[in-house]
Every structure is written in structure tokens, then in C-alpha cells.
Design a protein around this motif. Structure first.
Motif, PDB file in Angstrom:
ATOM      1  N   SER A 152      34.744  68.421  68.938  1.00  0.00           N
ATOM      2  CA  SER A 152      34.247  69.906  69.242  1.00  0.00           C
ATOM      3  C   SER A 152      33.744  70.583  68.133  1.00  0.00           C
ATOM      4  O   SER A 152      34.214  70.546  67.086  1.00  0.00           O
ATOM      5  CB  SER A 152      35.219  70.768  70.053  1.00  0.00           C
ATOM      6  N   GLY A 153      32.425  71.033  68.290  1.00  0.00           N
ATOM      7  CA  GLY A 153      31.907  71.925  67.250  1.00  0.00           C
ATOM      8  C   GLY A 153      30.719  72.919  67.682  1.00  0.00           C
ATOM      9  O   GLY A 153      30.454  72.659  68.935  1.00  0.00           O
ATOM     10  N   ALA A 154      30.412  73.686  66.886  1.00  0.00           N
ATOM     11  CA  ALA A 154      29.244  74.514  67.541  1.00  0.00           C
ATOM     12  C   ALA A 154      28.067  73.726  67.694  1.00  0.00           C
ATOM     13  O   ALA A 154      28.001  72.623  66.970  1.00  0.00           O
ATOM     14  CB  ALA A 154      29.075  75.529  66.271  1.00  0.00           C
ATOM     15  N   THR A 155      27.314  74.036  68.821  1.00  0.00           N
ATOM     16  CA  THR A 155      26.386  73.151  69.282  1.00  0.00           C
ATOM     17  C   THR A 155      25.537  72.642  68.180  1.00  0.00           C
ATOM     18  O   THR A 155      24.779  73.333  67.339  1.00  0.00           O
ATOM     19  CB  THR A 155      25.411  73.904  70.090  1.00  0.00           C
ATOM     20  N   TYR A 156      25.353  71.271  68.135  1.00  0.00           N
ATOM     21  CA  TYR A 156      24.292  70.834  67.243  1.00  0.00           C
ATOM     22  C   TYR A 156      23.059  70.216  67.536  1.00  0.00           C
ATOM     23  O   TYR A 156      23.120  69.870  68.870  1.00  0.00           O
ATOM     24  CB  TYR A 156      25.231  69.562  66.377  1.00  0.00           C
ATOM     25  N   THR A 157      22.152  70.287  66.792  1.00  0.00           N
ATOM     26  CA  THR A 157      20.835  69.877  67.185  1.00  0.00           C
ATOM     27  C   THR A 157      20.952  68.310  67.034  1.00  0.00           C
ATOM     28  O   THR A 157      21.871  67.590  66.657  1.00  0.00           O
ATOM     29  CB  THR A 157      19.785  70.415  66.066  1.00  0.00           C
ATOM     30  N   THR A 158      19.858  67.698  67.832  1.00  0.00           N
ATOM     31  CA  THR A 158      19.635  66.339  67.732  1.00  0.00           C
ATOM     32  C   THR A 158      19.915  65.697  66.270  1.00  0.00           C
ATOM     33  O   THR A 158      20.640  64.459  66.055  1.00  0.00           O
ATOM     34  CB  THR A 158      18.433  65.816  68.386  1.00  0.00           C
ATOM     35  N   GLN A 159      19.201  66.376  65.492  1.00  0.00           N
ATOM     36  CA  GLN A 159      19.171  65.815  63.942  1.00  0.00           C
ATOM     37  C   GLN A 159      20.586  65.905  63.470  1.00  0.00           C
ATOM     38  O   GLN A 159      21.123  65.067  62.745  1.00  0.00           O
ATOM     39  CB  GLN A 159      18.297  66.636  63.192  1.00  0.00           C
ATOM     40  N   ALA A 160      21.159  67.067  63.700  1.00  0.00           N
ATOM     41  CA  ALA A 160      22.460  67.380  62.925  1.00  0.00           C
ATOM     42  C   ALA A 160      23.563  66.226  63.796  1.00  0.00           C
ATOM     43  O   ALA A 160      24.606  65.929  62.976  1.00  0.00           O
ATOM     44  CB  ALA A 160      23.105  68.717  63.287  1.00  0.00           C
ATOM     45  N   TYR A 161      23.434  66.027  64.892  1.00  0.00           N
ATOM     46  CA  TYR A 161      24.227  65.211  65.641  1.00  0.00           C
ATOM     47  C   TYR A 161      24.210  63.785  64.688  1.00  0.00           C
ATOM     48  O   TYR A 161      25.429  63.121  64.505  1.00  0.00           O
ATOM     49  CB  TYR A 161      23.679  64.786  67.096  1.00  0.00           C
ATOM     50  N   LEU A 162      23.090  63.362  63.965  1.00  0.00           N
ATOM     51  CA  LEU A 162      23.219  62.223  63.571  1.00  0.00           C
ATOM     52  C   LEU A 162      24.064  62.030  62.311  1.00  0.00           C
ATOM     53  O   LEU A 162      24.488  61.052  61.773  1.00  0.00           O
ATOM     54  CB  LEU A 162      21.616  61.795  63.243  1.00  0.00           C
ATOM     55  N   ALA A 163      24.387  63.059  61.775  1.00  0.00           N
ATOM     56  CA  ALA A 163      25.383  63.223  60.539  1.00  0.00           C
ATOM     57  C   ALA A 163      26.691  63.615  61.036  1.00  0.00           C
ATOM     58  O   ALA A 163      27.508  63.832  60.176  1.00  0.00           O
ATOM     59  CB  ALA A 163      24.732  64.188  59.507  1.00  0.00           C
ATOM     60  N   SER A 164      26.926  63.577  62.223  1.00  0.00           N
ATOM     61  CA  SER A 164      28.427  64.211  62.843  1.00  0.00           C
ATOM     62  C   SER A 164      29.303  63.124  62.730  1.00  0.00           C
ATOM     63  O   SER A 164      29.218  61.981  62.826  1.00  0.00           O
ATOM     64  CB  SER A 164      28.063  64.860  63.976  1.00  0.00           C
ATOM     65  N   VAL A 165      30.567  63.642  62.882  1.00  0.00           N
ATOM     66  CA  VAL A 165      31.682  62.770  63.171  1.00  0.00           C
ATOM     67  C   VAL A 165      31.497  62.058  64.379  1.00  0.00           C
ATOM     68  O   VAL A 165      31.850  61.047  64.820  1.00  0.00           O
ATOM     69  CB  VAL A 165      33.218  63.548  63.036  1.00  0.00           C
ATOM     70  N   GLN A 166      31.181  62.947  65.469  1.00  0.00           N
ATOM     71  CA  GLN A 166      30.861  62.582  66.766  1.00  0.00           C
ATOM     72  C   GLN A 166      29.962  61.418  66.839  1.00  0.00           C
ATOM     73  O   GLN A 166      30.123  60.380  67.780  1.00  0.00           O
ATOM     74  CB  GLN A 166      30.324  63.793  67.722  1.00  0.00           C
ATOM     75  N   SER A 167      29.033  61.564  66.044  1.00  0.00           N
ATOM     76  CA  SER A 167      27.960  60.199  66.063  1.00  0.00           C
ATOM     77  C   SER A 167      28.490  58.973  65.519  1.00  0.00           C
ATOM     78  O   SER A 167      28.490  57.779  66.220  1.00  0.00           O
ATOM     79  CB  SER A 167      26.845  60.566  65.206  1.00  0.00           C
ATOM     80  N   ALA A 168      29.609  59.213  64.789  1.00  0.00           N
ATOM     81  CA  ALA A 168      30.181  57.817  64.292  1.00  0.00           C
ATOM     82  C   ALA A 168      31.378  57.443  65.117  1.00  0.00           C
ATOM     83  O   ALA A 168      31.382  56.221  65.241  1.00  0.00           O
ATOM     84  CB  ALA A 168      30.957  58.323  62.910  1.00  0.00           C
ATOM     85  N   LEU A 169      31.700  58.520  65.929  1.00  0.00           N
ATOM     86  CA  LEU A 169      32.783  57.819  66.971  1.00  0.00           C
ATOM     87  C   LEU A 169      32.117  57.327  67.980  1.00  0.00           C
ATOM     88  O   LEU A 169      32.250  55.990  68.513  1.00  0.00           O
ATOM     89  CB  LEU A 169      33.366  59.136  67.467  1.00  0.00           C
ATOM     90  N   ASP A 170      30.649  57.798  68.406  1.00  0.00           N
ATOM     91  CA  ASP A 170      29.986  57.033  69.558  1.00  0.00           C
ATOM     92  C   ASP A 170      29.661  55.747  69.102  1.00  0.00           C
ATOM     93  O   ASP A 170      29.386  54.647  69.786  1.00  0.00           O
ATOM     94  CB  ASP A 170      28.794  57.987  69.775  1.00  0.00           C
ATOM     95  N   GLN A 171      28.997  55.514  67.865  1.00  0.00           N
ATOM     96  CA  GLN A 171      28.682  54.203  67.483  1.00  0.00           C
ATOM     97  C   GLN A 171      29.911  52.968  67.230  1.00  0.00           C
ATOM     98  O   GLN A 171      29.499  51.953  67.603  1.00  0.00           O
ATOM     99  CB  GLN A 171      28.051  54.441  65.901  1.00  0.00           C
ATOM    100  N   ALA A 172      30.847  53.884  67.176  1.00  0.00           N
ATOM    101  CA  ALA A 172      32.145  52.767  67.298  1.00  0.00           C
ATOM    102  C   ALA A 172      32.767  52.542  68.547  1.00  0.00           C
ATOM    103  O   ALA A 172      33.508  51.729  68.621  1.00  0.00           O
ATOM    104  CB  ALA A 172      33.349  53.432  66.283  1.00  0.00           C
ATOM    105  N   GLY A 173      31.847  53.105  69.411  1.00  0.00           N
ATOM    106  CA  GLY A 173      32.236  52.906  70.861  1.00  0.00           C
ATOM    107  C   GLY A 173      33.598  53.815  71.325  1.00  0.00           C
ATOM    108  O   GLY A 173      33.936  53.631  72.483  1.00  0.00           O
ATOM    109  N   ALA A 174      33.947  54.697  70.287  1.00  0.00           N
ATOM    110  CA  ALA A 174      35.140  55.755  70.579  1.00  0.00           C
ATOM    111  C   ALA A 174      36.154  54.947  71.239  1.00  0.00           C
ATOM    112  O   ALA A 174      36.331  53.673  71.038  1.00  0.00           O
ATOM    113  CB  ALA A 174      34.837  56.686  71.601  1.00  0.00           C
ATOM    114  N   SER A 175      37.037  55.479  72.062  1.00  0.00           N
ATOM    115  CA  SER A 175      38.058  54.687  72.698  1.00  0.00           C
ATOM    116  C   SER A 175      38.090  54.801  74.140  1.00  0.00           C
ATOM    117  O   SER A 175      37.898  55.610  74.870  1.00  0.00           O
ATOM    118  CB  SER A 175      39.407  55.539  72.340  1.00  0.00           C
TER     119      SER A 175
END
Lengths: 175, 244
Positions: A152-175
Motif C-alpha cells: 500500500s502506498g499513496a497513489t502512484y502514477t503509471t510511471q512511478a508504479y514501474l519503479a515500485s515494490v508493487q511492480s516487482a511483486l507483480d513481475q514475480a507473480g506475487a503469491s
């Protein structure tokens, strides 16, 4: 959550009693007479009464004898509790609405505290204290290494998402 | 499986069990419909046409009026800390429609019987009431590649929302105040996503007074980060901290 609400109720009951006691608010008995109760902290249903001068009713003589009662005298008056019975406190207006408690005295100590009114103006049950208090980072640091499925984080833009932890989780397929 | 899609100016991350990917299409339809109705960045959206005076509020759709009414109720119950109006008077439902979109998408998944899911739109998260607890991180406002902490969502806390100025600048209107906000990030865990999102916004806008008032009156857990980096939490949040 439920536990917290119940704890809040108990604390509220206790605090109202203490406030009433300190302000000299009398507790009215069933027959119309009033007395001021030696009320201490109420914890998990047990009672530790703290008696101070002038607070006791002269006509009662039932001394606290139960093991949960650790009453102390602060002056030379006789330590005596009120008669056994059920007492209803005055209704007190608070920011949460009217608050009123009923308590049962048995063997010179409080055996039960019941909230008669512990709701706000709309009739919803309320919780007295869940305030946020300062904490040190060291108190929460252990959780940082937990494997999480979302961030959870303050709303990120599409660009900011790419550098976020969430993006890394999504690329890893999360759990 | 984890799926991502762009919507409402941000990215939605959706976790679905294997075999449930067909539900992505109706979820996207929910997000698209809400974006088309409420975006102030789209001049053709219903809300933009109301803002520009092309459309009268009395002629607005039931959906828009329902969201506006709900936002006004929140303004009232938060003492104005949350508001659906920009300082220039324009109705801005940004503070509530993203959460409503998540809420609707979650209801859809419950209706079709999806057993376990999570929806994260731009950092606001709702999880399935039936899928068990989910460890969920809260970003460190000082370092977007690190976690401030992680809590366990589940039980009566299914939603987690974070508001602040760390990513989009100071985008929360604060009743005309020009003083810098007391909190740079506020996260609220609640039973539902609209409550979590609205209250997180209200605490950023209203500062310490709003924090005390809201934690007194709502059954929510909160963690705040102030301008100096100092933290405040409710006791419940400390209890729900995730441990591996």
C-alpha cells in the motif's frame, strides 16, 4: 476488534466512575439515598478499591475483606465499603453522548460494572480509546522483512508504479 | 495468478486463483466505466461536463449523484476533513471513486464466488473475506523501494489505503490551509476500502486533530508518518504487524 471494543467499554466505565467520584457525583441507590463509592481501578473484573477521606458512607460497616480488594486509607477515617447491592450512576454527557453505568457491590467490592448507555447519538456502539501513539521505527522494523503479496502506498502514477515494490511483486507473480 | 492493468491514471494489480482469469474482463469494465464518468482529466466525462457547466447537476446520472451524496456524507462525518469539493468549487470525486471502483470489483468477485483474491489499485488494497490472511506491506515514504512495515490483512480488516504527498505532490485539499501538512503519509486499515481510503485522506488533510477524532470514532488501525519521519500507530496496528 471485538476484544478492543469490550476493553474500551470497561475502561470507559471505570473512567466515568472515577470522573464522577472525583467530581463528587453521587451514586443514587434504589431507595433514593445517595452515596459516594470508593472506586479504584477496575481490571479484568477484579477490583482494587482505594478509599480516601470523607468518601465513605457513615452508616455502612461492611469492611472490604475479599482478596482482590487492596483498599488503602489516606486518612484516619474508617475503611468501609457500601452495602451490597446494585447501584446506578448518574448519566453523564460526554462527546460520545450520554454515558451511564450500573455496578454491583458484593462483599464490599465491585463485582460487576455494566454500561447502561455507551452509544453515540445515533445509537451506534462506540469505542473510547484507540488513539494513535508515537512508536519508534525499531518497534515495527521486524515486519519489514516479511514476504508480502501487496504494497500500500499513496497513489502512484503509471510511471512511478514501474519503479515500485508493487511492480516487482507483480513481475514475480506475487503469491 | 497476478494480473496488472492500467486504469484511472494508475496501475491495478489483481490476484486471482488459477482458472478465474475470465473475471478480468468484467473488472476492467467496472474500472473503465468509473473512469469515463468521473475523470476530470477527460473533458468528455460526465463530471468534467458538470465542472464546465455544460451539464447541470440536477441532470446528472444516478451513479454520479450517489457517489456525490456518499462523499458529502463523509464530509459531514469527518467534520470537513474529507471534502468532494476543490477550493475553486469544482466537484472532485477523486477521493472516493477509486475506492468505490475497488469496492465494486470486489463485490463482483464475491458475487461470482471467487474464493480468494486481492485488488490493489494505485496502492489501495482490498482482499477477499474468504481467502485467509494476507501479509501486506506499507511503503516507506522516504524510500519507495522499501517497506515501512507489513501488517496482516484478514478477519475484520480487509482493506488498506494510504494517502500522502510522497508520490503525487500535495494533492490533498486541506480546507484552504497553506501550512504544510503534518503527515506526509497516512495508512488506514479498515473493514471496507471506502472507509480506509476516505479516512486516510481525511487524516492527511486534518492532521493530528483529525487523527485523534477518527481513531476515537472508527474501528480502524492507523499508521502515520510526519514531516520529521516520526511514526504514530494505533495499538491494533502493532498487534497486526506481520511476522514472516
Amino acid at each position: 476488534m471485538r476484544t478492543r471494543a469490550i476493553l474500551g467499554s470497561i475502561l470507559a466505565s471505570a473512567s466515568v466512575l472515577i470522573v464522577g467520584y472525583q467530581a463528587g457525583t453521587a451514586v443514587t441507590t434504589a431507595n433514593g439515598s445517595s452515596l459516594t463509592l470508593p472506586v479504584g481501578e477496575v481490571t479484568n473484573g477484579s477490583t482494587s478499591g482505594s478509599t480516601s477521606s470523607g468518601a465513605t458512607t457513615p452508616e455502612t460497616s461492611t469492611a472490604p475483606t475479599t482478596s482482590t480488594n487492596t483498599g488503602t486509607e489516606t486518612s484516619g477515617t474508617v475503611a468501609s465499603g457500601p452495602a451490597d447491592g446494585t447501584y446506578t450512576g448518574s448519566s453523564i454527557n460526554t462527546r460520545f453522548g450520554a454515558v451511564q453505568v450500573q455496578l454491583t457491590i458484593a462483599g464490599g467490592s465491585i463485582s460487576e460494572v455494566t454500561a447502561l448507555h455507551l452509544t453515540d447519538e445515533d445509537g451506534r456502539s462506540i469505542q473510547i480509546s484507540n488513539r494513535a501513539a508515537p512508536v519508534l521505527r525499531s518497534e515495527i522494523i521486524a515486519s519489514q522483512s516479511t514476504a508480502v503479496s501487496n504494497v500500500s502506498g499513496a497513489t502512484y502514477t503509471t510511471q512511478a508504479y514501474l519503479a515500485s515494490v508493487q511492480s516487482a511483486l507483480d513481475q514475480a507473480g506475487a503469491s | 495468478m497476478r494480473y496488472t492493468l492500467e486504469t484511472m491514471g494508475t496501475v491495478a494489480s489483481i490476484e486471482l486463483p488459477d482458472g478465474w482469469e475470465a473475471e478480468l474482463r468484467p473488472m476492467r469494465a467496472i474500472f473503465d466505466e468509473i473512469e469515463q464518468r468521473f475523470s476530470l482529466y477527460r473533458p468528455e466525462s460526465e463530471l468534467s461536463r458538470i465542472a464546465s457547466g455544460q451539464l447541470s447537476l440536477s441532470a446528472a446520472s444516478d451513479e454520479l449523484l450517489a457517489s456525490y451524496a456518499r462523499a458529502l456524507e463523509w464530509r459531514s462525518s469527518t467534520g470537513g476533513s474529507f471534502s468532494p469539493h476543490r477550493p475553486d468549487g469544482v466537484i472532485d470525486l477523486n477521493g472516493i471513486v477509486k475506492a468505490e471502483a475497488i469496492e465494486r470489483a470486489g463485490k463482483h468477485l464475491q458475487t461470482v464466488g471467487c474464493p480468494s483474491w486481492s485488488i490493489n489499485v494505485g496502492g489501495d488494497i482490498l482482499i477477499s473475506p474468504t481467502g485467509g490472511a494476507q501479509p501486506t506491506g506499507i511503503v516507506d515514504p522516504a524510500d519507495s523501494s522499501a517497506l515501512l512495515c507489513a501488517i496482516t490483512l484478514g478477519g475484520s480488516l480487509l482493506a488498506l489505503a494510504t494517502s500522502g504527498s510522497a508520490h503525487r505532490g500535495d494533492h490533498i485539499w486541506r480546507g484552504g490551509s497553506t501550512a504544510p501538512p503534518q503527515f506526509i503519509q497516512v495508512s488506514v486499515a479498515a473493514a471496507d476500502i471506502v472507509t480506509a481510503d476516505v479516512l486516510a485522506t481525511a487524516i492527511v488533510a486534518g492532521g493530528r486533530d483529525a487523527l485523534d477524532d477518527i481513531t476515537d470514532r472508527w474501528d480502524v488501525d492507523v499508521i502515520t508518518v510526519d514531516r520529521a519521519g516520526a511514526l504514530r500507530t494505533t495499538q491494533g496496528l502493532l498487534r497486526s504487524l506481520a511476522t514472516r
